[in-house]
Design a protein around this motif. Structure first.
Motif, PDB file in Angstrom:
ATOM      1  N   PRO A 230      15.534  24.587  49.934  1.00 46.46           N
ATOM      2  CA  PRO A 230      16.943  24.301  50.226  1.00 46.46           C
ATOM      3  C   PRO A 230      17.580  25.669  50.173  1.00 46.46           C
ATOM      4  O   PRO A 230      17.119  26.510  49.383  1.00 46.46           O
ATOM      5  N   PRO A 231      18.801  25.734  50.663  1.00 44.33           N
ATOM      6  CA  PRO A 231      19.549  27.045  50.580  1.00 44.33           C
ATOM      7  C   PRO A 231      19.942  27.409  49.208  1.00 44.33           C
ATOM      8  O   PRO A 231      20.305  26.535  48.388  1.00 44.33           O
ATOM      9  N   THR A 232      19.914  28.691  49.018  1.00 40.13           N
ATOM     10  CA  THR A 232      20.420  29.292  47.713  1.00 40.13           C
ATOM     11  C   THR A 232      21.945  29.327  47.542  1.00 40.13           C
ATOM     12  O   THR A 232      22.519  29.773  48.406  1.00 40.13           O
ATOM     13  N   ALA A 233      22.296  28.439  46.559  1.00 42.11           N
ATOM     14  CA  ALA A 233      23.834  28.447  46.339  1.00 42.11           C
ATOM     15  C   ALA A 233      24.422  29.646  45.727  1.00 42.11           C
ATOM     16  O   ALA A 233      23.844  30.196  44.860  1.00 42.11           O
ATOM     17  N   GLU A 234      25.444  30.168  46.154  1.00 47.33           N
ATOM     18  CA  GLU A 234      26.117  31.417  45.521  1.00 47.33           C
ATOM     19  C   GLU A 234      26.934  31.060  44.544  1.00 47.33           C
ATOM     20  O   GLU A 234      27.689  30.007  44.453  1.00 47.33           O
ATOM     21  N   ALA A 235      26.785  31.884  43.398  1.00 47.92           N
ATOM     22  CA  ALA A 235      27.514  31.621  41.954  1.00 47.92           C
ATOM     23  C   ALA A 235      28.894  31.836  42.567  1.00 47.92           C
ATOM     24  O   ALA A 235      29.302  32.882  42.929  1.00 47.92           O
ATOM     25  N   ALA A 236      29.777  30.886  42.031  1.00 48.44           N
ATOM     26  CA  ALA A 236      31.283  31.012  42.219  1.00 48.44           C
ATOM     27  C   ALA A 236      31.859  32.228  41.354  1.00 48.44           C
ATOM     28  O   ALA A 236      31.210  32.352  40.001  1.00 48.44           O
ATOM     29  N   SER A 237      32.898  32.727  41.791  1.00 49.72           N
ATOM     30  CA  SER A 237      33.579  33.910  40.925  1.00 49.72           C
ATOM     31  C   SER A 237      34.327  33.265  39.894  1.00 49.72           C
ATOM     32  O   SER A 237      35.057  32.177  39.927  1.00 49.72           O
ATOM     33  N   PRO A 238      34.286  33.864  38.766  1.00 49.63           N
ATOM     34  CA  PRO A 238      35.290  33.082  37.514  1.00 49.63           C
ATOM     35  C   PRO A 238      36.618  33.421  37.787  1.00 49.63           C
ATOM     36  O   PRO A 238      37.195  34.446  38.359  1.00 49.63           O
ATOM     37  N   ILE A 239      37.503  32.129  37.348  1.00 44.64           N
ATOM     38  CA  ILE A 239      39.116  32.213  37.515  1.00 44.64           C
ATOM     39  C   ILE A 239      39.505  32.758  36.180  1.00 44.64           C
ATOM     40  O   ILE A 239      39.427  31.965  35.263  1.00 44.64           O
ATOM     41  N   LEU A 240      40.361  33.767  36.258  1.00 41.67           N
ATOM     42  CA  LEU A 240      40.988  34.203  35.254  1.00 41.67           C
ATOM     43  C   LEU A 240      42.432  34.044  35.224  1.00 41.67           C
ATOM     44  O   LEU A 240      43.156  34.388  36.118  1.00 41.67           O
ATOM     45  N   ASP A 241      43.130  33.148  34.195  1.00 40.00           N
ATOM     46  CA  ASP A 241      44.393  33.051  34.383  1.00 40.00           C
ATOM     47  C   ASP A 241      45.141  33.944  33.075  1.00 40.00           C
ATOM     48  O   ASP A 241      45.118  33.941  32.062  1.00 40.00           O
TER      49      ASP A 241
END
Length: 271
Positions: A230-241
């Motif tokens: 399976p394709p490697t999933a890219e880690a999502a960037s953290p969202i800072l408020d």
């Protein structure tokens, strides 16, 4: 046509009666007490009789002592001709002797050992045939016949049967559990010559048969098309408020009983 009749030898009476003489001869060869009871006698010829005694040695169960006695023509004295230990019914015997070339098994050859090949080995055939034509000489060299001897048709067939029925053939548990055959694997490298239709070499370093000749219908779990990763999933960037915030009430620390230094209070002038 008449059948040839053979007359059974009649045991000589004097030789048949020499039981004690035969026993003494057996005692000279055996340990004391090993020759047992008299098992009988057998006529070997004119004035030749063999007496048999039981062997009581535990290492030779089923064997018997055979003592042959005889006497000369018109003589009364009986003498011992031969005494030997012979196997009887149920005796434990050594296996039939085989030359070393027939006892040799795959894997017996060690470092420094030499295995000479006989000149009439049917697995090999002459590798060079004298020819006056330069074209024929070139073809012979290209076919690998420049060597003294090459694999014969008999040797090739024996190797094919041995490889196909061995650990790298189709009749193994790992081949039965494989998702597909080696002939459809990308790591399967075909052999040259007449064996390329049935065999190749495994080139997968993670396979158990790496670097070995395998049958085309062999297989293992390291098949090149066994599974699609399976394709490697890219880690999502953290969202800072950074606009909103939450208020958190800070609680006063609890004062434990007996934790206040009374001497310090008196120095400050409190009563």
């Amino acid at each position: 046509m008449t059948r040839t009749r053979t007359r059974a030898a009649v045991p000589d009476q004097a030789c048949a009666a020499a039981v004690e003489l035969a026993r003494e001869a057996a005692l000279e060869l055996a340990s004391p007490g090993e020759p047992g009871e008299h098992l009988g006698f057998e006529a070997e010829g004119d004035r030749i009789v063999t007496h048999y005694f039981a062997c009581l040695d535990r290492a030779y169960r089923g064997w018997r002592w055979a003592v042959t006695v005889t006497r000369a023509s018109r003589a009364k004295n009986v003498t011992v001709s031969e005494a030997v230990l012979l196997p009887g019914t149920g005796a434990l015997l050594a296996p039939e002797w085989l030359p070393w070339s027939e006892r040799l098994r795959p894997g017996d050859l060690g470092v420094g050992d030499l295995l000479p090949t006989p000149e009439d080995d049917d697995r090999l055939a002459p590798g060079f045939t004298e020819s006056d034509d330069d074209v024929d000489r070139q073809q012979i060299f290209e076919y690998g016949l420049g060597r003294a001897r090459v694999l014969s048709a008999i040797g090739r067939d024996r190797a094919a049967r041995r490889w196909h029925s061995g650990e790298h053939g189709p009749h193994t548990p790992i081949a039965h559990a494989a998702p597909a055959q080696c002939s459809t694997c990308g790591f399967y490298w075909l052999l040259a010559g007449g064996l390329r239709q049935m065999f190749g070499v495994c080139t997968n370093e993670y396979a158990p048969d790496d670097g070995k000749v395998v049958a085309a219908d062999h297989g293992c779990g390291a098949h090149s098309e066994a599974a699609v990763m399976p394709p490697t999933a890219e880690a999502a960037s953290p969202i800072l408020d950074d606009l909103g915030f939450d208020l958190m009430e800070e609680e006063a620390p609890a004062v434990e009983e007996g934790s206040v230094d009374e001497s310090a209070i008196e120095e400050l002038g409190h009563s």
